[in-house]
Motif scaffolding. Structure first.
Motif, PDB file in Angstrom:
ATOM      1  N   ASN A 210      37.298  34.466 -17.316  1.00  0.00           N
ATOM      2  CA  ASN A 210      36.454  35.452 -16.845  1.00  0.00           C
ATOM      3  C   ASN A 210      36.068  34.048 -15.764  1.00  0.00           C
ATOM      4  N   GLU A 211      35.471  33.244 -16.763  1.00  0.00           N
ATOM      5  CA  GLU A 211      34.397  32.048 -15.720  1.00  0.00           C
ATOM      6  C   GLU A 211      35.338  30.885 -15.918  1.00  0.00           C
ATOM      7  N   ASN A 212      34.752  29.644 -16.330  1.00  0.00           N
ATOM      8  CA  ASN A 212      35.001  27.644 -16.417  1.00  0.00           C
ATOM      9  C   ASN A 212      35.318  28.956 -18.239  1.00  0.00           C
TER      10      ASN A 212
ATOM     11  N   ARG B 298      43.804  34.782 -18.163  1.00  0.00           N
ATOM     12  CA  ARG B 298      42.634  35.773 -17.917  1.00  0.00           C
ATOM     13  C   ARG B 298      41.223  34.743 -18.371  1.00  0.00           C
TER      14      ARG B 298
ATOM     15  N   TYR C 297      51.314  32.955  -7.054  1.00  0.00           N
ATOM     16  CA  TYR C 297      50.709  31.639  -7.789  1.00  0.00           C
ATOM     17  C   TYR C 297      51.347  29.247  -6.868  1.00  0.00           C
TER      18      TYR C 297
ATOM     19  N   THR D  50      39.052  25.843 -20.312  1.00  0.00           N
ATOM     20  CA  THR D  50      40.239  25.212 -20.323  1.00  0.00           C
ATOM     21  C   THR D  50      41.016  25.359 -21.663  1.00  0.00           C
TER      22      THR D  50
ATOM     23  N   LYS E  13      44.160  21.355  -8.658  1.00  0.00           N
ATOM     24  CA  LYS E  13      44.783  22.174  -9.605  1.00  0.00           C
ATOM     25  C   LYS E  13      46.084  22.419  -8.969  1.00  0.00           C
TER      26      LYS E  13
ATOM     27  N   THR F 192      43.354  26.484 -16.642  1.00  0.00           N
ATOM     28  CA  THR F 192      41.828  26.652 -16.332  1.00  0.00           C
ATOM     29  C   THR F 192      41.972  28.227 -16.174  1.00  0.00           C
ATOM     30  N   GLY F 193      41.142  28.526 -15.655  1.00  0.00           N
ATOM     31  CA  GLY F 193      40.832  29.637 -14.836  1.00  0.00           C
ATOM     32  C   GLY F 193      41.688  31.338 -15.083  1.00  0.00           C
ATOM     33  N   LYS F 194      42.151  31.521 -14.445  1.00  0.00           N
ATOM     34  CA  LYS F 194      42.902  33.213 -14.851  1.00  0.00           C
ATOM     35  C   LYS F 194      44.390  32.710 -14.864  1.00  0.00           C
ATOM     36  N   SER F 195      44.914  32.488 -14.039  1.00  0.00           N
ATOM     37  CA  SER F 195      46.814  31.599 -13.814  1.00  0.00           C
ATOM     38  C   SER F 195      46.722  30.677 -13.926  1.00  0.00           C
ATOM     39  N   ASN F 196      47.536  30.316 -14.323  1.00  0.00           N
ATOM     40  CA  ASN F 196      47.866  27.888 -14.119  1.00  0.00           C
ATOM     41  C   ASN F 196      49.783  28.321 -13.661  1.00  0.00           C
TER      42      ASN F 196
END
Length: 844
Positions: free
Chosen positions: A679-681, A677, A662, A683, A628, A696-700
């Motif tokens: 909280n956990e895993n 945003r 980022y 997609t 990522k 994935t995750g909080k931001s990309n």
């Protein structure tokens, strides 16, 4: 559009509704014009002026129904007991019929024009404007000469940036190696940085590198520090730049390695987006009424396109590339009214369908360049010199044959004038010719001629190049006199089951060197389990008229449908024979995308020559990774001579906004941030101009090329177990300039479908009761079981009985994805008691 009856009703109703107040304010008597009595309400409105739609009809149209194709709006009034047209405004419609400039001028110049007999106004010999006073229906009847083709735009201007705040994109490339040979070892690393800061369409670019990191001889250099504003077809650049950033139209080969402190301005702009998917010459059709256009090639239907009445260019972007003839049929009301043969001219090599425009740039400044003398074999370097530079670059494209491109640069520096000219001629889809020339006032000149020819029906291709150059007194050019010839033949067209042969030779008469290459490849067999092909070739080298060296190889390539490729064979280097094997494997759903290894063993050595002496055994391996935040390749090698080498190359990007930093893996100088945003895993997918990017995750941070418009759509990933509900921000449209970072903040709910059974603290199960969470509710069945969607951000469910008592349960959904069975969920009821004294402890 509406039917004619509906058009008349809407028109009359609109006039009544709009002008009822005029009748009350200024009552009057009915007006009689040409045996028609105009009611007072309309008369009062017409005295002030009323807007009436104008419909267009072809003079040869025999249909008795009224036209439904609007072309303009007219301001109609009455004066001196006759109708007058005060103003005509042409409509701006997506597929508006184009009128000839003469008719447009006559329409727009209609001011206080009397409709003589109350019914018609002649606009020259090719158009008539008529009025039906009984229904206030205004119609423009035209001949074909009054119309011109509505051409598709070959270019469009990029809109303003949608990134309104200060932002930055930093791209980095890092490389490191360690080498050990016998008792000696060495290591070194490099780091290249390219940083672009931007505020809307303004940006500042800094580019530099640091070499020799960790070697004790570290050095760095700044290559570019440039301010640029490329906006609405005009580009301004200034600062410390190289020749390409100074101007981007034509070459400046007399300044191969130079540093310039200067300024450039012109209309060669990246914001002028040109279309290369349209035919070089437009293919136009005329429709006497609304209908369809059918396009056939060799009897096969390629496209069906619908048009209203008028002349139009057909959309050739939908058609295949190439140069070929098509049959264009115009059909109106199911009847073919015309048919003709047209030529489609679309070549892959053409960069644009735009012709006739002139691109230009002017530039100047201070120049620092290396003075090198190539007239001697040792290439004497006389050091750097500071001087001036100024020039002009122009380019244009002519619609001749399949396109003729002309570019030229006229510039001067260090009391030397230089002109460089390039002509790129696409004769047809099979042949292209390129000619480049350079002439300087110090006597230096250069000529490069190139020919590319594709044989018909896929038999192969041919290419050739010839280059001459002469060294003058001051310009640092190299003397050359060489030619290159090559061809590729598809032998399978001549003999079935044969492969392809490629042969080329390069001869440099100045250095006396020759390189000859011949390669043959053929597929042996292919089935569902594997495909096998053969590759073999011969190379011959000769330098400075010395002894000729020969290399030969034979390889068998095997590809297995699991992303595995195996190559094994034998090669010969001037009598030294090697056995080789290489294995590569693609990996899915892994940080490592591809791994590979190769081994070679010497099986025969030429005892008469020490040249090209190979190791007895050597092993090489590599692994490519893509994460990522970073991507790169790690490789290692080891030989029988106790030599080892390890190297790493990686690249990535860092985006900055006033709110956050980022990380990403791209190399483009703009991008978009999507804050999911999670909280956990989790997609999901961002589809950007049709290409999918995983989120994935909080931001990309997604790295994207600048000077482009993007349509972003967020959606579920069909290959993932996760389920998301996008409340708002599903679709966005952004425009990116260099350094722009567009931040999207959609409201996304990460959902999990929860199955379970509500159990009492004292034993037993709740039944037939409502159960809530913040996004919905459901009801327990007779056994206390339920199923409902829960937002992972708020994993709390609430049970309420008939007496108002409730219990809340916090669910453990950290690792849950898609759907999960939670089993028994124990929940103890809590009574809700309203108390004004505050003495009751069971108040919630």
């Amino acid at each position: 559009m509406d039917k004619p009856g509906c058009v008349n009703k809407l028109l009359l109703t609109g006039m009544l509704l709009t002008l009822c107040q005029a009748e009350a304010a200024n009552p009057g008597m009915p007006v009689r014009i040409n045996n028609y009595a105009i009611p007072a309400v309309f008369a009062n409105a017409l005295y002030q002026g009323m807007t009436v739609p104008v419909f267009i009809r072809y003079d040869g149209d025999t249909d008795t129904q009224r036209s439904r194709q609007k072309i303009a709006d007219a301001l109609l009034s009455i004066k001196d007991s006759e109708f007058r047209i005060n103003q005509v405004t042409l409509s701006e419609l997506p597929e508006r019929t184009e009128l000839s400039p003469e008719i447009k001028k006559l329409l727009t110049e209609l001011q206080d024009k009397s409709i003589g007999d109350g019914q018609r106004v002649n606009l020259g010999p090719n158009a008539v404007l008529s009025l039906d006073t009984g229904s206030f229906y205004l119609e423009l009847t035209v001949r074909r000469e009054a119309m011109q083709a509505a051409l598709l735009p070959r270019s469009n201007m990029l809109a303003e940036s949608t990134s309104e705040k200060l932002s930055s994109v930093l791209n980095y490339s890092f490389g490191s190696y360690y080498n050990k040979y016998k008792n000696n070892d060495s290591n070194s690393s490099y780091l290249t940085l390219d940083n672009t800061w931007s505020l809307r369409e303004h940006h500042l670019n800094l580019n530099g590198s640091v070499y020799g990191i960790g070697s004790g001889s570290q050095q760095g250099d700044l290559y570019r520090a440039m301010y640029e504003r490329d906006y609405h077809g005009r580009r301004l650049a200034l600062g410390m730049v190289d020749t390409w950033n100074l101007q981007s139209i034509a070459s400046m080969s007399a300044l191969s390695s130079s540093r310039i402190y200067g300024v450039s301005y012109g209309n060669k702009s990246s914001t002028q987006i040109e279309d290369n998917t349209l035919s070089l010459l437009p293919v136009t059709v005329f429709l006497p009424a609304a209908g369809e256009v059918y396009i056939y090639r060799d009897g096969k239907l390629l496209s069906i396109q619908n048009f209203p009445m008028g002349s139009y260019e057909i959309d050739t972007s939908r058609l295949p590339f190439g140069i070929y003839d098509v049959n264009v049929q115009v059909v109106v009301n199911g009847r073919e009214v015309s048919s003709r043969i047209a030529n489609i001219n679309k070549t892959f090599s053409r960069k644009s369908s735009v012709t006739g425009g002139l691109s230009w740039q002017v530039f100047g400044g201070s120049l620092t360049y290396d003075r090198k003398d190539y007239r001697k074999q040792e290439r004497t370097n006389y050091g750097e010199k500071d001087t001036w530079i100024a020039g002009l670059a122009v380019a244009t494209r002519l619609p001749m044959l399949s396109g003729v491109g002309l570019t030229s640069t006229l510039y001067g520096f260090d009391n030397t004038g230089v002109n460089e000219l390039e002509v790129n001629l696409a004769v047809n889809d099979s042949m292209s010719i390129n000619q480049q020339g350079m002439l300087a006032t110090d006597g230096s000149w250069q000529s490069i001629s190139t020919l590319n020819l594709s044989l018909p029906e896929g038999y192969g291709s041919f290419w050739g190049s010839r280059q001459y150059s002469r060294i003058g007194d001051r310009v640092s050019v190299q003397q050359n006199d060489y030619w290159t010839l090559g061809m590729t033949g598809n032998l399978g067209k001549i003999v079935p089951h044969m492969g392809s042969l490629s042969v080329s030779q390069t001869r440099n008469n100045y250095t006396g060197s020759t390189y000859t290459n011949a390669d043959y490849s053929q597929g042996l067999f292919s089935n569902r389990y594997a495909s096998v092909s053969l590759r073999t070739g011969i190379q011959s080298y000769q330098y400075d008229n010395r002894e000729r060296l020969n290399d030969k190889y034979v390889n068998i390539d095997i590809t297995i449908p699991f992303g595995t490729w195996l190559s094994t064979g034998i090669s010969s280097q001037n009598g030294n024979m090697l056995a080789n094997a290489t294995l590569r494997k693609r990996l899915d759903n892994s940080a490592f995308t591809q791994v590979g290894a190769s081994v070679s063993k010497r099986i025969k050595q030429n005892s008469n020559s020490n040249q090209y002496d190979s190791d007895n055994v050597s092993v090489n391996g590599f692994a490519s990774y893509d994460t990522k935040y970073n991507a790169g390749t790690l490789s290692a090698s080891h030989s029988s001579e106790h030599s080892s080498n390890i190297s790493l190359s990686s690249q990535g990007s860092v985006a900055w906004t006033p709110q956050e930093i980022y990380l990403g893996k791209g190399t483009q100088n703009a991008g978009v941030v999507v804050n999911t945003r999670f909280n956990e895993n989790g997609t999901m997918i961002a589809q950007i101009n049709g290409q999918n990017y995983p989120l994935t995750g909080k931001s990309n941070f997604i790295s994207l090329p600048a000077y482009a418009e993007y349509k972003v759509e967020l959606m579920n990933d069909k290959n993932s177990e996760d389920s998301v509900d996008i409340i708002n921000g599903r679709r966005s449209q952004i425009v990116l300039y260099p350094g722009n970072v567009s931040v999207l903040n959609p409201e996304v709910k990460q959902l999990v479908t929860v199955f379970g059974r509500m159990k009492k603290g004292s034993g037993g199960y709740y039944a037939n009761m409502d159960i809530h969470n913040h996004i919905g509710k459901t009801r327990l069945d007779d056994n206390g079981e339920f199923a409902m969607d829960v937002d992972k951000r708020y994993p709390i469910i609430t049970l309420i009985d008939n007496r108002g008592s409730l219990c809340e349960a916090s669910l453990d959904l950290q690792k849950a994805r898609g759907a999960v069975w939670l089993g028994d969920i124990t929940c103890e009821m809590q009574q809700q008691v309203a108390s004004r004294t505050g003495e009751n402890s069971n108040v919630y």
